[in-house]
Scaffold this motif. Structure first.
Motif, PDB file in Angstrom:
ATOM      1  N   CYS A  99      -0.241   2.209   6.087  1.00  0.00           N
ATOM      2  CA  CYS A  99      -0.898   3.509   5.969  1.00  0.00           C
ATOM      3  C   CYS A  99      -0.898   3.916   4.502  1.00  0.00           C
ATOM      4  O   CYS A  99       0.113   3.742   3.805  1.00  0.00           O
ATOM      5  N   ALA A 100      -2.030   4.425   4.027  1.00  0.00           N
ATOM      6  CA  ALA A 100      -2.108   4.877   2.639  1.00  0.00           C
ATOM      7  C   ALA A 100      -3.142   5.989   2.529  1.00  0.00           C
ATOM      8  O   ALA A 100      -4.201   5.931   3.144  1.00  0.00           O
ATOM      9  N   LYS A 101      -2.813   7.005   1.742  1.00  0.00           N
ATOM     10  CA  LYS A 101      -3.717   8.124   1.501  1.00  0.00           C
ATOM     11  C   LYS A 101      -3.984   8.239  -0.006  1.00  0.00           C
ATOM     12  O   LYS A 101      -3.066   8.169  -0.803  1.00  0.00           O
ATOM     13  N   GLY A 102      -5.260   8.404  -0.342  1.00  0.00           N
ATOM     14  CA  GLY A 102      -5.623   8.656  -1.728  1.00  0.00           C
ATOM     15  C   GLY A 102      -5.435   7.487  -2.670  1.00  0.00           C
ATOM     16  O   GLY A 102      -5.447   7.670  -3.889  1.00  0.00           O
ATOM     17  N   ALA A 103      -5.278   6.267  -2.156  1.00  0.00           N
ATOM     18  CA  ALA A 103      -5.102   5.103  -3.025  1.00  0.00           C
ATOM     19  C   ALA A 103      -6.443   4.656  -3.614  1.00  0.00           C
ATOM     20  O   ALA A 103      -7.504   4.897  -3.033  1.00  0.00           O
ATOM     21  N   GLU A 104      -6.392   3.997  -4.777  1.00  0.00           N
ATOM     22  CA  GLU A 104      -7.593   3.505  -5.454  1.00  0.00           C
ATOM     23  C   GLU A 104      -7.431   2.032  -5.784  1.00  0.00           C
ATOM     24  O   GLU A 104      -6.411   1.623  -6.344  1.00  0.00           O
ATOM     25  N   PHE A 105      -8.467   1.240  -5.427  1.00  0.00           N
ATOM     26  CA  PHE A 105      -8.504  -0.179  -5.755  1.00  0.00           C
ATOM     27  C   PHE A 105      -9.689  -0.415  -6.694  1.00  0.00           C
ATOM     28  O   PHE A 105     -10.828  -0.159  -6.323  1.00  0.00           O
ATOM     29  N   ASP A 106      -9.413  -0.885  -7.891  1.00  0.00           N
ATOM     30  CA  ASP A 106     -10.461  -1.086  -8.898  1.00  0.00           C
ATOM     31  C   ASP A 106     -10.424  -2.532  -9.384  1.00  0.00           C
ATOM     32  O   ASP A 106      -9.383  -3.019  -9.841  1.00  0.00           O
ATOM     33  N   GLN A 107     -11.553  -3.229  -9.257  1.00  0.00           N
ATOM     34  CA  GLN A 107     -11.691  -4.601  -9.730  1.00  0.00           C
ATOM     35  C   GLN A 107     -10.664  -5.539  -9.073  1.00  0.00           C
ATOM     36  O   GLN A 107     -10.070  -6.380  -9.723  1.00  0.00           O
ATOM     37  N   CYS A 108     -10.500  -5.383  -7.760  1.00  0.00           N
ATOM     38  CA  CYS A 108      -9.564  -6.231  -7.019  1.00  0.00           C
ATOM     39  C   CYS A 108     -10.323  -7.245  -6.162  1.00  0.00           C
ATOM     40  O   CYS A 108     -11.497  -7.067  -5.852  1.00  0.00           O
ATOM     41  N   ARG A 109      -9.619  -8.295  -5.785  1.00  0.00           N
ATOM     42  CA  ARG A 109     -10.218  -9.325  -4.942  1.00  0.00           C
ATOM     43  C   ARG A 109      -9.281  -9.624  -3.767  1.00  0.00           C
ATOM     44  O   ARG A 109      -8.080  -9.854  -3.969  1.00  0.00           O
ATOM     45  N   PHE A 110      -9.852  -9.593  -2.562  1.00  0.00           N
ATOM     46  CA  PHE A 110      -9.103  -9.893  -1.349  1.00  0.00           C
ATOM     47  C   PHE A 110      -9.635 -11.203  -0.773  1.00  0.00           C
ATOM     48  O   PHE A 110     -10.823 -11.307  -0.465  1.00  0.00           O
ATOM     49  N   ASN A 111      -8.769 -12.178  -0.616  1.00  0.00           N
ATOM     50  CA  ASN A 111      -9.175 -13.471  -0.071  1.00  0.00           C
ATOM     51  C   ASN A 111      -8.117 -13.932   0.925  1.00  0.00           C
ATOM     52  O   ASN A 111      -6.939 -14.076   0.572  1.00  0.00           O
ATOM     53  N   ARG A 112      -8.541 -14.112   2.178  1.00  0.00           N
ATOM     54  CA  ARG A 112      -7.648 -14.504   3.260  1.00  0.00           C
ATOM     55  C   ARG A 112      -6.505 -13.499   3.427  1.00  0.00           C
ATOM     56  O   ARG A 112      -5.395 -13.867   3.816  1.00  0.00           O
ATOM     57  N   ALA A 113      -6.783 -12.238   3.121  1.00  0.00           N
ATOM     58  CA  ALA A 113      -5.786 -11.186   3.319  1.00  0.00           C
ATOM     59  C   ALA A 113      -5.905 -10.633   4.736  1.00  0.00           C
ATOM     60  O   ALA A 113      -6.941 -10.760   5.385  1.00  0.00           O
TER      61      ALA A 113
ATOM     62  N   LEU B  69       0.830  -1.199   0.000  1.00  0.00           N
ATOM     63  CA  LEU B  69       0.000   0.000   0.000  1.00  0.00           C
ATOM     64  C   LEU B  69       0.868   1.253   0.000  1.00  0.00           C
ATOM     65  O   LEU B  69       1.768   1.406   0.821  1.00  0.00           O
ATOM     66  N   ARG B  70       0.563   2.161  -0.937  1.00  0.00           N
ATOM     67  CA  ARG B  70       1.313   3.404  -1.065  1.00  0.00           C
ATOM     68  C   ARG B  70       0.344   4.554  -1.294  1.00  0.00           C
ATOM     69  O   ARG B  70      -0.738   4.376  -1.866  1.00  0.00           O
ATOM     70  N   ASP B  71       0.744   5.758  -0.903  1.00  0.00           N
ATOM     71  CA  ASP B  71      -0.078   6.943  -1.112  1.00  0.00           C
ATOM     72  C   ASP B  71      -0.292   7.195  -2.604  1.00  0.00           C
ATOM     73  O   ASP B  71       0.638   7.051  -3.416  1.00  0.00           O
ATOM     74  N   GLU B  72      -1.543   7.567  -2.943  1.00  0.00           N
ATOM     75  CA  GLU B  72      -1.915   7.963  -4.303  1.00  0.00           C
ATOM     76  C   GLU B  72      -1.713   6.860  -5.344  1.00  0.00           C
ATOM     77  O   GLU B  72      -1.748   7.128  -6.546  1.00  0.00           O
ATOM     78  N   ALA B  73      -1.529   5.625  -4.919  1.00  0.00           N
ATOM     79  CA  ALA B  73      -1.328   4.532  -5.875  1.00  0.00           C
ATOM     80  C   ALA B  73      -2.663   4.036  -6.418  1.00  0.00           C
ATOM     81  O   ALA B  73      -3.712   4.182  -5.788  1.00  0.00           O
ATOM     82  N   THR B  74      -2.630   3.449  -7.620  1.00  0.00           N
ATOM     83  CA  THR B  74      -3.818   2.862  -8.241  1.00  0.00           C
ATOM     84  C   THR B  74      -3.565   1.380  -8.479  1.00  0.00           C
ATOM     85  O   THR B  74      -2.554   1.001  -9.093  1.00  0.00           O
TER      86      THR B  74
END
Length: 226
Positions: free
Chosen positions: A53-67, A33-38
């Motif tokens: 810690c992350a500010k302004g990050a965007e997650f699009d069409q992602c999947r979290f499993n056992r994270a 995780l990083r600031d302003e990352a996509t």
């Protein structure tokens, strides 16, 4: 016009997430995780992202499993078209962040803080969100099914687009919440706070009986058995 004890029909169900069929496997080194990352079309499987810690990050069409994202701090972060399954979000903080077309299933959200956030087309199924904080959050087409929300805090939230089915809301706080159109069916409502905020909500008969006792206590009404 329906009687006060009859729950009104729910609005349209939340739209489903639309992740791609093929996802690139995320790694802690390259996709931390990083600031302003996509982050687009990534699969976060069996990965430890706790305490980040992350500010302004965007997650699009992602999947979290056992994270594991426990204790992570997100500020003005957005998740769109994401699936979250069997994931640890305990004590995650998401200030001024948004969830759009997100489904959460079988996950732990104990102590999560989603303050002044936005949730639209979100489904939470069979998850533990006790002591979660949603103060001043805005809910549009959000559905909680079979969730433990004991002690959750919805103070000042706009819940006009939320529905709760078979959820444990014992000890939850609703002071100052907007609940016109909120739907509750088969929920545990013992000891809730801010019961006067339920004006305009749609409640099943069984829930209304439990709620009436809490309302009587809030209004200092003595209920005597005949």
């Amino acid at each position: 016009m329906p009687s006060p004890s009859t729950a009104r029909p729910a609005g349209p169900p939340p739209a489903r997430p639309r992740p791609p069929k093929a996802l690139e496997l995320a790694t802690a080194d390259e996709d931390d995780l990083r600031d302003e990352a996509t982050y687009v079309a990534l699969g976060y499987y069996d990965i430890d992202l706790s305490g980040r810690c992350a500010k302004g990050a965007e997650f699009d069409q992602c999947r979290f499993n056992r994270a594991d994202l426990s204790g992570t701090s997100l500020v003005k972060v957005s998740l769109t078209d994401c699936l979250i399954e069997n994931t640890n979000l305990a004590n995650l903080r998401g200030d001024q962040s948004s969830l759009v077309r997100v489904a959460v299933r079988g996950s732990r959200l104990t102590g999560l803080q989603w303050i002044d956030g936005h949730l639209r087309d979100v489904t939470l199924l069979d998850s533990r969100a006790d002591l979660a904080v949603f103060r001043s959050a805005r809910f549009r087409a959000v559905q909680f099914d079979d969730c433990n929300l004991a002690g959750a805090d919805f103070s000042g939230a706009d819940l006009t687009g939320a529905s709760f089915s078979r959820c444990d809301l014992s000890g939850a706080q609703f002071s100052g919440a907007k609940m016109t159109g909120t739907r509750l069916v088969g929920c545990t409502l013992a000891g809730i706070g801010g019961v006067t905020s339920f004006a305009g909500a749609s409640i099943s008969t069984g829930d209304l009986i439990a709620l009436s006792r809490t309302l009587a206590t809030a209004l200092d009404i003595t209920v005597e058995d005949a």
